[in-house]
Design a protein around this motif. Structure first.
Motif, PDB file in Angstrom:
ATOM      1  N   VAL A 187      90.335  10.689  15.559  1.00  0.00           N
ATOM      2  CA  VAL A 187      90.655   9.252  15.125  1.00  0.00           C
ATOM      3  C   VAL A 187      91.981   9.308  14.455  1.00  0.00           C
ATOM      4  O   VAL A 187      91.909   9.883  13.324  1.00  0.00           O
ATOM      5  CB  VAL A 187      89.624   8.357  14.616  1.00  0.00           C
ATOM      6  CG1 VAL A 187      90.184   6.902  14.377  1.00  0.00           C
ATOM      7  CG2 VAL A 187      88.304   8.363  15.446  1.00  0.00           C
ATOM      8  N   ARG A 188      93.011   8.695  14.906  1.00  0.00           N
ATOM      9  CA  ARG A 188      94.278   8.620  14.178  1.00  0.00           C
ATOM     10  C   ARG A 188      94.475   7.214  13.399  1.00  0.00           C
ATOM     11  O   ARG A 188      94.624   6.327  14.035  1.00  0.00           O
ATOM     12  CB  ARG A 188      95.537   9.103  15.068  1.00  0.00           C
ATOM     13  CG  ARG A 188      95.344  10.498  15.693  1.00  0.00           C
ATOM     14  CD  ARG A 188      96.661  10.987  16.257  1.00  0.00           C
ATOM     15  NE  ARG A 188      96.673  12.420  16.643  1.00  0.00           N
ATOM     16  CZ  ARG A 188      96.658  13.311  15.820  1.00  0.00           C
ATOM     17  NH1 ARG A 188      96.963  13.409  14.748  1.00  0.00           N
ATOM     18  NH2 ARG A 188      96.361  14.646  16.468  1.00  0.00           N
ATOM     19  N   ALA A 193      95.556   5.095   2.882  1.00  0.00           N
ATOM     20  CA  ALA A 193      94.265   4.885   2.046  1.00  0.00           C
ATOM     21  C   ALA A 193      94.134   3.942   1.032  1.00  0.00           C
ATOM     22  O   ALA A 193      95.364   4.054   0.203  1.00  0.00           O
ATOM     23  CB  ALA A 193      93.884   6.234   1.678  1.00  0.00           C
ATOM     24  N   GLY A 194      93.400   2.862   0.977  1.00  0.00           N
ATOM     25  CA  GLY A 194      93.058   2.041   0.101  1.00  0.00           C
ATOM     26  C   GLY A 194      93.691   0.461   0.511  1.00  0.00           C
ATOM     27  O   GLY A 194      93.969  -0.254  -0.567  1.00  0.00           O
ATOM     28  N   ALA A 233      88.614  -3.351   4.298  1.00  0.00           N
ATOM     29  CA  ALA A 233      89.036  -3.471   2.942  1.00  0.00           C
ATOM     30  C   ALA A 233      89.763  -2.215   2.463  1.00  0.00           C
ATOM     31  O   ALA A 233      90.992  -2.553   1.390  1.00  0.00           O
ATOM     32  CB  ALA A 233      87.846  -3.718   1.868  1.00  0.00           C
ATOM     33  N   ASP A 234      89.556  -0.972   2.708  1.00  0.00           N
ATOM     34  CA  ASP A 234      90.340  -0.008   2.176  1.00  0.00           C
ATOM     35  C   ASP A 234      90.999   0.873   3.077  1.00  0.00           C
ATOM     36  O   ASP A 234      91.593   2.078   3.008  1.00  0.00           O
ATOM     37  CB  ASP A 234      89.279   1.026   1.456  1.00  0.00           C
ATOM     38  CG  ASP A 234      88.380   1.832   2.400  1.00  0.00           C
ATOM     39  OD1 ASP A 234      88.381   1.298   3.625  1.00  0.00           O
ATOM     40  OD2 ASP A 234      87.389   2.511   1.793  1.00  0.00           O
ATOM     41  N   GLY A 235      90.862   0.402   4.552  1.00  0.00           N
ATOM     42  CA  GLY A 235      91.981   0.957   5.483  1.00  0.00           C
ATOM     43  C   GLY A 235      91.192   2.153   6.102  1.00  0.00           C
ATOM     44  O   GLY A 235      91.645   2.794   6.966  1.00  0.00           O
ATOM     45  N   THR A 236      89.911   2.296   5.768  1.00  0.00           N
ATOM     46  CA  THR A 236      89.140   3.448   6.205  1.00  0.00           C
ATOM     47  C   THR A 236      87.945   3.032   7.070  1.00  0.00           C
ATOM     48  O   THR A 236      87.375   3.898   7.894  1.00  0.00           O
ATOM     49  CB  THR A 236      88.509   4.468   5.140  1.00  0.00           C
ATOM     50  OG1 THR A 236      87.526   3.918   4.604  1.00  0.00           O
ATOM     51  CG2 THR A 236      89.959   4.856   4.719  1.00  0.00           C
ATOM     52  N   MET A 286     100.893  -2.342   3.408  1.00  0.00           N
ATOM     53  CA  MET A 286     100.341  -3.315   2.413  1.00  0.00           C
ATOM     54  C   MET A 286      99.356  -4.293   2.870  1.00  0.00           C
ATOM     55  O   MET A 286      99.090  -4.681   4.162  1.00  0.00           O
ATOM     56  CB  MET A 286     101.669  -4.206   1.890  1.00  0.00           C
ATOM     57  CG  MET A 286     102.416  -5.038   3.011  1.00  0.00           C
ATOM     58  SD  MET A 286     103.889  -5.844   2.472  1.00  0.00           S
ATOM     59  CE  MET A 286     104.759  -4.435   2.304  1.00  0.00           C
ATOM     60  N   PRO A 287      98.366  -4.787   2.106  1.00  0.00           N
ATOM     61  CA  PRO A 287      97.170  -5.475   2.578  1.00  0.00           C
ATOM     62  C   PRO A 287      97.658  -6.962   2.982  1.00  0.00           C
ATOM     63  O   PRO A 287      98.421  -7.628   2.348  1.00  0.00           O
ATOM     64  CB  PRO A 287      96.180  -5.695   1.284  1.00  0.00           C
ATOM     65  CG  PRO A 287      97.228  -5.513   0.181  1.00  0.00           C
ATOM     66  CD  PRO A 287      98.287  -4.583   0.576  1.00  0.00           C
TER      67      PRO A 287
END
Length: 334
Positions: A187-188, A193-194, A233-236, A286-287
């Motif tokens: 999975v790419r 992160a975060g 929420a954290d990109g993961t 950026m979120p």
């Protein structure tokens, strides 16, 4: 079927257009779809009337929209190519047809309209100051739609995050995270992160469109609504969900790796799709979270499929998994 329940879908062979067309059909609407590659001038298939025509050819759109109460404008140039040349002329043809019929235009919206001054939380009234070419075109589209309400058309915009779903091919999920038709071994993840990211499951988006169309006569002439969809929420969390679903099918979770942004930099002068993907990289750095308070105030709740069930259906639909796990895909009646 009365004109009140007759709809023309432009882009019905695509992900969101196809999903909306099928759900409208299942809800009892008479659905027409315009398609350049239609084998006949008019053919009814799976309950949808397919008309041969081109969204770039105004007489085709005007003829197909005769007697329609709603026109879904979900057509885009394939592979992000020739946006500047094609997007606005296609929309102008839809606007002309809607004004002639007094119809409601449905536009699936994106976050491209917004620049960093509107981040991290987007509402329907957030300022639209894009910093990309595609974002500027999106702003121009909505400006033209708002002007069309002075000529007899009505407009409904449903804005959501990055699409994913069983029959959605032109999106980050299927062009980046996984490879359609291939087992998922890696999975790419294009995100940082975060950094949170917004996703939208196509069947949920279509259900939201149907719920709003049922109330369209009580909405303002130019109405826009935001969907919360799935907030990573954290990109993961999306990558983790893919891993859980794949492991459930195969017993072996895929590895997770970063997306090779360096490759888009090298190849973008030669590959239009990669060039456009690179331009949208800021949305992964950026979120950007969409606020759905206005939508839930009207509907009471936003249609929402649990993440693992949505990912399971998506991977099966993309040919990445051999069979379903049996996870339930809930249906909503709003």
């Amino acid at each position: 079927m009365s004109a009140h329940n007759t709809v023309l879908v432009l882009g019905a062979t695509g992900g969101i257009g196809g999903e909306i067309a099928r759900q409208l059909r299942d809800a009892g609407w008479a659905v027409r779809a315009l398609w350049r590659a239609a084998p006949q001038a008019e053919e009814v298939k799976d309950g949808i009337t397919w008309l041969r025509g081109d969204a770039m050819h105004r007489p085709d759109v005007l003829a197909a929209a005769q007697g329609c109460a709603v026109i879904v404008h979900a057509v885009n140039p394939p592979g992000y190519r020739r946006w500047a040349e094609l997007v606005l002329p296609m929309l102008d043809n839809t606007i002309a047809a809607a004004c002639a019929q007094g119809a409601t235009i449905v536009l699936p919206g994106t976050v491209y309209n917004y620049g960093p001054d509107a981040f991290p939380r987007l509402t329907e009234t957030s300022p639209q100051h894009p910093e990309t070419r595609k974002g500027a075109i999106r702003v121009a589209m909505e400006q033209r739609l708002q002007a069309a309400t002075q000529q007899g058309a009505r407009v409904l915009i449903v804005r959501a995050g990055d699409f994913f779903g069983p029959q959605a091919a032109q999106n980050w999920f299927s062009q980046c995270l996984v490879q359609p038709g291939q087992p998922v071994r890696t999975v790419r993840n294009p995100g940082r992160a975060g950094v949170g990211h917004q996703w939208a499951y196509l069947p949920d988006v279509a259900r939201t469109v149907l719920a709003l169309l049922a109330r369209r006569n009580s909405l303002e002439a130019f109405a826009s609504f935001h969907m919360a969809g799935h907030w990573d929420a954290d990109g993961t969390q999306m990558a983790q969900a893919i891993g859980r679903v794949v492991a459930r099918h195969t017993g072996t979770p895929p590895r997770t790796a970063g997306f090779p942004w360096w490759l888009t930099a090298l190849a973008s002068p030669f590959v239009a799709t990669l060039r456009e993907m690179r331009e949208m990289r800021y949305l992964w750095q950026m979120p950007v979270r969409i606020d759905n308070a206005r939508l839930t105030e009207l509907l009471g709740a936003e249609p929402h499929t649990p993440l693992d069930a949505a990912v399971d259906a998506t991977l099966v639909g993309l040919g990445c998994l051999p069979e379903r796990t049996g996870l339930p895909i809930p249906r909503f009646a709003i």
